[in-house]
Design a protein around this motif. Structure first.
Motif, short mmCIF file in Angstrom:
data_model
loop_
_atom_site.label_atom_id
_atom_site.label_comp_id
_atom_site.label_asym_id
_atom_site.label_seq_id
_atom_site.Cartn_x
_atom_site.Cartn_y
_atom_site.Cartn_z
N GLY A 48 0.79 -1.23 0.00
CA GLY A 48 0.00 0.00 0.00
C GLY A 48 0.82 1.27 0.00
O GLY A 48 0.27 2.36 0.11
N ARG A 49 2.12 1.16 -0.13
CA ARG A 49 2.97 2.36 -0.17
C ARG A 49 2.88 3.04 -1.53
O ARG A 49 3.25 4.21 -1.67
N LEU A 50 2.42 2.32 -2.52
CA LEU A 50 2.15 2.87 -3.85
C LEU A 50 0.76 2.41 -4.26
O LEU A 50 0.44 1.22 -4.18
N ARG A 51 -0.05 3.36 -4.67
CA ARG A 51 -1.38 3.03 -5.18
C ARG A 51 -1.45 3.46 -6.64
O ARG A 51 -0.94 4.53 -7.01
N ILE A 52 -2.08 2.61 -7.44
CA ILE A 52 -2.26 2.91 -8.86
C ILE A 52 -3.74 2.78 -9.15
O ILE A 52 -4.32 1.71 -8.98
N ALA A 53 -4.34 3.87 -9.61
CA ALA A 53 -5.75 3.87 -9.96
C ALA A 53 -5.88 4.17 -11.45
O ALA A 53 -5.10 4.94 -12.00
N GLY A 54 -6.85 3.54 -12.08
CA GLY A 54 -7.11 3.81 -13.49
C GLY A 54 -6.71 2.65 -14.37
O GLY A 54 -6.63 1.50 -13.93
N ASP A 55 -6.46 2.96 -15.62
CA ASP A 55 -6.19 1.97 -16.66
C ASP A 55 -4.81 1.34 -16.45
O ASP A 55 -3.79 1.98 -16.63
N LYS A 56 -4.80 0.05 -16.09
CA LYS A 56 -3.54 -0.64 -15.80
C LYS A 56 -2.67 -0.81 -17.05
O LYS A 56 -1.45 -0.78 -16.99
N GLY A 57 -3.29 -0.96 -18.21
CA GLY A 57 -2.53 -1.06 -19.46
C GLY A 57 -1.78 0.23 -19.75
O GLY A 57 -0.63 0.21 -20.17
N LEU A 58 -2.43 1.36 -19.49
CA LEU A 58 -1.76 2.65 -19.69
C LEU A 58 -0.73 2.91 -18.61
O LEU A 58 0.29 3.55 -18.86
N ALA A 59 -0.96 2.40 -17.40
CA ALA A 59 0.05 2.51 -16.34
C ALA A 59 1.32 1.80 -16.78
O ALA A 59 2.43 2.31 -16.60
N LYS A 60 1.18 0.64 -17.38
CA LYS A 60 2.32 -0.13 -17.86
C LYS A 60 3.10 0.64 -18.94
O LYS A 60 4.32 0.56 -19.03
N LYS A 61 2.39 1.41 -19.75
CA LYS A 61 3.02 2.19 -20.83
C LYS A 61 4.05 3.19 -20.30
O LYS A 61 4.98 3.55 -21.01
N LEU A 62 3.89 3.62 -19.07
CA LEU A 62 4.82 4.60 -18.48
C LEU A 62 6.26 4.08 -18.59
O LEU A 62 7.16 4.82 -18.95
N GLY A 63 6.45 2.79 -18.29
CA GLY A 63 7.78 2.20 -18.34
C GLY A 63 8.34 2.08 -19.73
O GLY A 63 9.56 2.02 -19.92
#
Length: 138
Positions: free
Chosen positions: A119-134
């Protein structure tokens, strides 16, 4: 698929997403012990891969607590990006952490999967687009 299997599957996907998208943070970070989130974003500016961002349209919001906390956003549009302090309207992905945890993630002192699971990092929203960050900011 049973409810338990569905929950395990979602947790596995979320964990993998956190680990992959945080590659960008780690690669772009300042290694200084006194680094701030701003230092991390400055490093990300230098690592942007325009060819990986072609045909990508995504708005990232970053919200950090702590003395060096605050809000930052990145707006990626078809091979270009804008990055600023503040909030962006209608983000596709929201990352939330403390300023210290974000810098620790960036410096490789905190693992992305561990940060996400604890829980030290939370990610909300589109997980596929979150992956694109990398991919966009390796």
């Amino acid at each position: 698929m049973t409810k338990v299997n569905t929950t395990c599957f979602r947790l596995t996907i979320a964990t993998m997403t956190a680990a992959v998208c945080l590659g960008a943070v780690h690669a772009a970070a300042s290694k200084s012990e006194n680094a701030t989130p701003q230092d991390v974003f400055d490093g990300m500016r230098q690592s942007f891969q325009a060819e990986k961002a072609k045909a990508v349209y995504v708005r990232y919001q970053f919200n950090f607590s702590g003395p060096n906390g605050g809000n930052w956003w990145i707006d990626v549009k078809d091979g270009t990006f804008k990055m600023e302090k503040g909030k962006i309207d209608n983000p596709n992905v929201i990352f939330t952490a403390s300023d210290r945890d974000w810098v620790a993630l960036a410096n490789g002192k905190l693992g992305g999967t561990w940060a996400f699971l604890t829980g030290r990092l939370r990610i909300a929203g589109d997980k596929g687009l979150a992956k694109k960050l990398g991919e966009i900011f390796p």
